[in-house]
Design an enzyme around this catalytic site. Structure first.
Site, PDB file in Angstrom:
ATOM      1  N   ARG A   1      -7.291   0.026  -7.334  1.00 15.36           N
ATOM      2  CA  ARG A   1      -7.533   1.147  -6.409  1.00 15.36           C
ATOM      3  C   ARG A   1      -7.585   2.435  -7.240  1.00 15.36           C
ATOM      4  NH1 ARG A   1      -4.359   1.330  -0.909  1.00 15.36           N
ATOM      5  NH2 ARG A   1      -6.364   2.202  -0.253  1.00 15.36           N
TER       6      ARG A   1
ATOM      7  N   ASN B   1      -5.718  12.388   0.433  1.00 20.47           N
ATOM      8  CA  ASN B   1      -4.852  11.539   1.261  1.00 20.47           C
ATOM      9  C   ASN B   1      -5.757  10.745   2.194  1.00 20.47           C
ATOM     10  OD1 ASN B   1      -2.167  10.670   2.047  1.00 20.47           O
ATOM     11  ND2 ASN B   1      -2.493  11.752   3.964  1.00 20.47           N
ATOM     12  N   LYS B   2      -5.169   9.918   3.008  1.00 21.66           N
ATOM     13  CA  LYS B   2      -5.926   9.019   3.884  1.00 21.66           C
ATOM     14  C   LYS B   2      -7.037   9.742   4.648  1.00 21.66           C
ATOM     15  CE  LYS B   2      -5.637   5.522   4.187  1.00 21.66           C
ATOM     16  NZ  LYS B   2      -6.588   4.707   3.357  1.00 21.66           N
TER      17      LYS B   2
ATOM     18  N   GLN C   1      -3.026   2.449   9.873  1.00 19.50           N
ATOM     19  CA  GLN C   1      -1.698   2.587   9.262  1.00 19.50           C
ATOM     20  C   GLN C   1      -0.734   3.354  10.167  1.00 19.50           C
ATOM     21  OE1 GLN C   1      -4.569   2.926   7.621  1.00 19.50           O
ATOM     22  NE2 GLN C   1      -4.410   2.366   5.473  1.00 19.50           N
TER      23      GLN C   1
ATOM     24  N   ARG D   1       0.848  -1.192   0.000  1.00 20.54           N
ATOM     25  CA  ARG D   1       0.000   0.000   0.000  1.00 20.54           C
ATOM     26  C   ARG D   1       0.890   1.251   0.000  1.00 20.54           C
ATOM     27  NH1 ARG D   1       1.790   1.769   4.029  1.00 20.54           N
ATOM     28  NH2 ARG D   1       0.508   3.628   3.857  1.00 20.54           N
ATOM     29  N   GLY D   2       0.210   2.427  -0.013  1.00 21.89           N
ATOM     30  CA  GLY D   2       0.951   3.682  -0.118  1.00 21.89           C
ATOM     31  C   GLY D   2       1.080   4.024  -1.594  1.00 21.89           C
ATOM     32  N   ALA D   3       0.775   5.288  -1.938  1.00 26.57           N
ATOM     33  CA  ALA D   3       0.664   5.652  -3.353  1.00 26.57           C
ATOM     34  C   ALA D   3       1.900   5.296  -4.191  1.00 26.57           C
ATOM     35  CB  ALA D   3       0.324   7.138  -3.463  1.00 26.57           C
TER      36      ALA D   3
ATOM     37  N   ASP E   1      -2.074  10.985  -1.980  1.00 24.07           N
ATOM     38  CA  ASP E   1      -2.406   9.986  -2.999  1.00 24.07           C
ATOM     39  C   ASP E   1      -2.609  10.617  -4.362  1.00 24.07           C
ATOM     40  OD1 ASP E   1      -3.253   8.657  -0.296  1.00 24.07           O
ATOM     41  OD2 ASP E   1      -2.897   7.080  -1.779  1.00 24.07           O
TER      42      ASP E   1
END
Ligand code: MRU
Length: 346
Positions: A95, A252-253, A201, A53-55, A242
């Site tokens: 995603r 973002n998250k 996270q 995960r993570g852009a 992101d």
């Protein structure tokens, strides 16, 4: 003694046969288990389930995953190209929010077409391209660390949300890069990490990697952010992204927007750290960014608790922070404002 900023572990790697080794991030911090990914479907599933995960890292992973469709199987050149293009579409569908995924896969498609047109070995060409995407991301993380270093003076406490560190990129992270750099240069740095519901996270991943690096970290629940900012000991907030829209709005998250509002209320500067692969000039503003919605059970079972009452759940994975709340963008091209973001166009 100058310490190395880069951690001695990696969330991703090539195996000698060019299958892929992934650290399963859903199991952290309790278990460090590495998965071997040998098919495109396995990589797509790993991205969908946030095992990786993570852009920036999902862009790198998808590019590496697409190479699996080109492993020599006796297909014609055109057949192999079709397999790669289909794999790229499947990986891109996993995603929707992080633009790095589409960006990396567009590079794969372009390279695949060029390799087949030139009669090159498709698999070798794509392995080289995916490795280049990874190497470039690692270098951009270093530049982000450099650009943000002055924001983290000796004794500073930085608040962050989600995980935008080495677990989310091909290098030392984005939001955490200035922190790793400051720590490596001998400064005392403290981090306050939001827990980041529902998938945690912050408390699972940011805390795990910062603890391994020996950087003092305090975990708070998301609801504690405003109270913590009011104490007056937070030098700045740094988060990842992101997608950065053309006008500077940032996806973002989920929860990032709340942090930005609280930071503005308390006069604490709020920075976004990201490489140029996260900037999307084709998306005019935050309202045009597609926001991934995930399954209700992630919220129902968050933190190990289970909601006994089966009520409705809304579970957007990301939110949009408007550009006017952002003090600056820490990028591989330096510290930018929304007026100078255009210099990221490559
Ligand atoms: O759903 P995730 O864990 O992939 O979300 C990650 C984030 O929102 C990060 O802050 C962002 O991708 C930047 S990572 C350098």
């Amino acid at each position: 003694m100058t310490q190395l900023a880069a951690p001695p572990w990696s969330p991703i790697g090539w195996m000698p046969d060019h299958t892929i080794r992934l650290l399963d991030q859903t199991l952290l911090p309790n278990e460090e288990r590495y998965l071997t990914i040998s098919t495109v479907n396995q990589m797509a599933e790993a991205i969908r389930l946030l095992r990786v995960r993570g852009a920036p890292l999902i862009g790198i992973s998808a590019a590496m995953g697409a190479t699996l469709a080109a492993r020599p199987r006796g297909d014609s050149a055109d057949g192999a190209l079709k397999n790669v293009l289909r794999a790229s579409d499947d990986l891109q569908a996993t995603r929707p929010t992080a633009v790095n995924l589409a960006w990396a896969l567009e590079r794969v498609r372009r390279r695949a077409r060029a390799a087949v047109a030139a009669g090159e070995d498709l698999h070798a060409a794509l392995v080289t391209e995916a490795t280049a995407i990874w190497d470039e991301d690692r270098a951009m993380c270093e530049l982000i660390g450099e650009a943000g270093l002055h924001l983290v003076p000796d004794g500073a406490t930085v608040l962050t949300h989600c995980n935008a560190g080495a677990l989310a990129t091909g290098g030392i992270g984005t939001a955490l890069a200035p922190i790793y750099r400051a720590h490596a240069s001998g400064r005392k740095v403290n981090v306050v990490a939001d827990e980041t519901r529902p998938l945690l996270q912050g408390s699972r991943l940011t805390a795990w990697e910062l603890a391994r690096a020996g950087i003092p970290t305090t975990v708070i629940t998301d609801g504690m952010v405003a109270s913590r900012l009011r104490r007056g000991d937070i030098a700045c907030v740094i988060v990842g992204a992101d997608r950065i829209a053309n006008n500077g709005d940032v996806a973002n998250k989920i929860g990032t927007y709340t942090v930005a509002l609280a930071a503005r209320s308390h006069g604490v500067p709020f920075y976004v750290a990201a490489p140029r692969s996260t900037f999307d000039p084709a998306t005019p503003d935050g309202a045009a960014i597609p926001i991934e919605e995930r399954l209700p059970d992630e919220v129902r079972s968050s933190g190990g608790g289970v909601n006994a009452v089966r009520v409705e759940v809304w579970n957007p994975a990301f939110d949009v922070t408007p550009a006017e709340l952002i003090a600056g963008y820490i990028t591989d091209a330096g510290l930018l404002t929304r007026d100078t973001l255009g210099s990221l166009r490559s």
